[in-house]
Scaffold this motif. Sequence first.
Motif, PDB file in Angstrom:
ATOM      1  N   LYS A  58       0.856  -1.175   0.000  1.00 14.22           N
ATOM      2  CA  LYS A  58       0.000   0.000   0.000  1.00 14.22           C
ATOM      3  C   LYS A  58       0.894   1.226   0.000  1.00 14.22           C
ATOM      4  N   GLY A  59       0.771   2.077  -1.029  1.00 10.44           N
ATOM      5  CA  GLY A  59       1.652   3.218  -1.177  1.00 10.44           C
ATOM      6  C   GLY A  59       1.117   4.478  -0.528  1.00 10.44           C
ATOM      7  N   PHE A  60       2.039   5.267   0.040  1.00  9.63           N
ATOM      8  CA  PHE A  60       1.684   6.554   0.648  1.00  9.63           C
ATOM      9  C   PHE A  60       2.628   7.625   0.132  1.00  9.63           C
ATOM     10  N   SER A  61       2.075   8.799  -0.147  1.00  6.21           N
ATOM     11  CA  SER A  61       2.882   9.900  -0.673  1.00  6.21           C
ATOM     12  C   SER A  61       3.259  10.912   0.400  1.00  6.21           C
ATOM     13  N   THR A  62       2.699  10.778   1.601  1.00  5.09           N
ATOM     14  CA  THR A  62       3.078  11.659   2.701  1.00  5.09           C
ATOM     15  C   THR A  62       3.395  10.825   3.943  1.00  5.09           C
ATOM     16  N   LEU A  63       4.337  11.307   4.736  1.00  3.47           N
ATOM     17  CA  LEU A  63       4.714  10.611   5.964  1.00  3.47           C
ATOM     18  C   LEU A  63       3.547  10.589   6.946  1.00  3.47           C
ATOM     19  N   GLU A  64       2.784  11.672   7.015  1.00  2.22           N
ATOM     20  CA  GLU A  64       1.662  11.751   7.944  1.00  2.22           C
ATOM     21  C   GLU A  64       0.633  10.665   7.669  1.00  2.22           C
ATOM     22  N   ASP A  65       0.253  10.499   6.399  1.00  5.09           N
ATOM     23  CA  ASP A  65      -0.730   9.473   6.063  1.00  5.09           C
ATOM     24  C   ASP A  65      -0.180   8.072   6.332  1.00  5.09           C
ATOM     25  N   PHE A  66       1.087   7.887   6.052  1.00  2.80           N
ATOM     26  CA  PHE A  66       1.731   6.596   6.288  1.00  2.80           C
ATOM     27  C   PHE A  66       1.678   6.231   7.769  1.00  2.80           C
ATOM     28  N   LEU A  67       2.095   7.165   8.634  1.00  2.00           N
ATOM     29  CA  LEU A  67       2.139   6.886  10.067  1.00  2.00           C
ATOM     30  C   LEU A  67       0.746   6.799  10.681  1.00  2.00           C
ATOM     31  N   ASN A  68      -0.215   7.493  10.112  1.00  3.04           N
ATOM     32  CA  ASN A  68      -1.585   7.469  10.634  1.00  3.04           C
ATOM     33  C   ASN A  68      -2.387   6.262  10.156  1.00  3.04           C
ATOM     34  N   SER A  69      -1.826   5.490   9.246  1.00  6.51           N
ATOM     35  CA  SER A  69      -2.580   4.370   8.664  1.00  6.51           C
ATOM     36  C   SER A  69      -2.757   3.215   9.651  1.00  6.51           C
ATOM     37  N   HIS A  70      -1.763   2.970  10.489  1.00  6.89           N
ATOM     38  CA  HIS A  70      -1.773   1.867  11.460  1.00  6.89           C
ATOM     39  C   HIS A  70      -2.049   0.519  10.793  1.00  6.89           C
ATOM     40  N   LEU A  71      -1.460   0.358   9.626  1.00  5.44           N
ATOM     41  CA  LEU A  71      -1.550  -0.923   8.918  1.00  5.44           C
ATOM     42  C   LEU A  71      -0.454  -1.887   9.353  1.00  5.44           C
ATOM     43  N   PHE A  72       0.444  -1.431  10.182  1.00  2.00           N
ATOM     44  CA  PHE A  72       1.639  -2.203  10.536  1.00  2.00           C
ATOM     45  C   PHE A  72       2.025  -1.898  11.980  1.00  2.00           C
ATOM     46  N   GLU A  73       2.929  -2.733  12.527  1.00  2.00           N
ATOM     47  CA  GLU A  73       3.413  -2.540  13.898  1.00  2.00           C
ATOM     48  C   GLU A  73       4.869  -2.084  13.934  1.00  2.00           C
ATOM     49  N   LEU A  74       5.585  -2.397  12.867  1.00  2.00           N
ATOM     50  CA  LEU A  74       7.030  -2.140  12.801  1.00  2.00           C
ATOM     51  C   LEU A  74       7.351  -1.284  11.584  1.00  2.00           C
ATOM     52  N   VAL A  75       8.236  -0.308  11.766  1.00  2.00           N
ATOM     53  CA  VAL A  75       8.673   0.546  10.646  1.00  2.00           C
ATOM     54  C   VAL A  75      10.140   0.269  10.352  1.00  2.00           C
ATOM     55  N   LEU A  76      10.438   0.066   9.081  1.00  2.19           N
ATOM     56  CA  LEU A  76      11.815  -0.002   8.606  1.00  2.19           C
ATOM     57  C   LEU A  76      12.185   1.342   8.008  1.00  2.19           C
ATOM     58  N   VAL A  77      13.247   1.972   8.515  1.00  2.00           N
ATOM     59  CA  VAL A  77      13.758   3.225   7.950  1.00  2.00           C
ATOM     60  C   VAL A  77      14.950   2.882   7.072  1.00  2.00           C
ATOM     61  N   ALA A  78      14.780   3.055   5.766  1.00  2.00           N
ATOM     62  CA  ALA A  78      15.817   2.662   4.800  1.00  2.00           C
ATOM     63  C   ALA A  78      16.080   3.802   3.827  1.00  2.00           C
ATOM     64  N   THR A  79      16.336   4.966   4.377  1.00  2.00           N
ATOM     65  CA  THR A  79      16.582   6.180   3.600  1.00  2.00           C
ATOM     66  C   THR A  79      18.075   6.526   3.654  1.00  2.00           C
ATOM     67  N   PRO A  80      18.508   7.565   2.905  1.00  2.00           N
ATOM     68  CA  PRO A  80      19.860   8.084   3.129  1.00  2.00           C
ATOM     69  C   PRO A  80      20.075   8.443   4.598  1.00  2.00           C
ATOM     70  N   ASN A  81      21.324   8.398   5.022  1.00  2.00           N
ATOM     71  CA  ASN A  81      21.668   8.465   6.444  1.00  2.00           C
ATOM     72  C   ASN A  81      21.210   9.737   7.156  1.00  2.00           C
ATOM     73  N   ASN A  82      21.195  10.856   6.452  1.00  5.93           N
ATOM     74  CA  ASN A  82      20.877  12.122   7.114  1.00  5.93           C
ATOM     75  C   ASN A  82      19.406  12.254   7.503  1.00  5.93           C
ATOM     76  N   PHE A  83      18.556  11.329   7.063  1.00  7.08           N
ATOM     77  CA  PHE A  83      17.142  11.365   7.434  1.00  7.08           C
ATOM     78  C   PHE A  83      16.792  10.373   8.542  1.00  7.08           C
ATOM     79  N   HIS A  84      17.738   9.547   8.953  1.00  8.36           N
ATOM     80  CA  HIS A  84      17.434   8.469   9.890  1.00  8.36           C
ATOM     81  C   HIS A  84      16.854   8.974  11.216  1.00  8.36           C
TER      82      HIS A  84
END
Length: 245
Positions: A48-74
């Motif tokens: 399921k794709g999300f174009s904003t971080l807010e919608d992604f985090l508010n979806s509650h479709l999951f329990e665990l988040v993987l952060v796999a971005t460039p290092n400066n955003f971690h």
Amino acid sequence: MIKVGIIGYGGMAGYHHSNYARTGCMEAVAVYDIDPERVKAGEEKGLKGFSTLEDFLNSHLFELVLVATPNNFHRDLTVAALEAGYHVVCEKPVAMNTAELEDMIAAANRCGKLFTVHQNRRWDTDYLVVKKAIEDGMVGKPYTIENCVHGSSGIMHGWRAYKVSGGGMLFDWGVHLIDQLLHMQDSPVVDVWCHMDSVRTPEVDDYFKLNLEFESGLNAQIEVGTYCLSPKPRWYVNGMEGSLL
């Protein structure tokens, strides 16, 4: 089944996604990326794709988040996910500096959520063979270890070639190799020396040599380069009763 939401659907996220099914207990279900093409790539693989971080985090479709971005955003993304009520696995290197890491740890403690860093090289076959050989006393007490990763492709590409993104070989391969050595020894490090070069990549190090002195007397050397046309062996260990190559 642990449901996972992925932030940043690049090469490493694709690696994680393809391996979740092999665990038998994890399933990737959602993806957020600032690049619409990467969101589309995730959707084409059933996420399921999300174009904003807010919608992604508010979806509650999951329990665990993987952060796999460039290092400066971690740091910012990890803290946001923790505060939204999720457990977090962050790609390495965990942050740009220790202050950022302390922010992430504080957020995990404050929110009562699990937070860990993906260090997949702890399961590399070559590392485990060397570690076991030392533990079994095959070389006696080791007094020097060389841990090398050499390539010949030259200049680094993508975000890893930029300082602002936390690029460079020390942050890339270096984090893995330091982690391996620290888990191979139960002695504290007492001295550190490092030489870094930008051989063919202007902004960041594409070659470095790092020396670690341990309280036990062990001297460990890590060498990584992207323009080594005649590479050294991956491991070289000398002990009081033998050597490993």
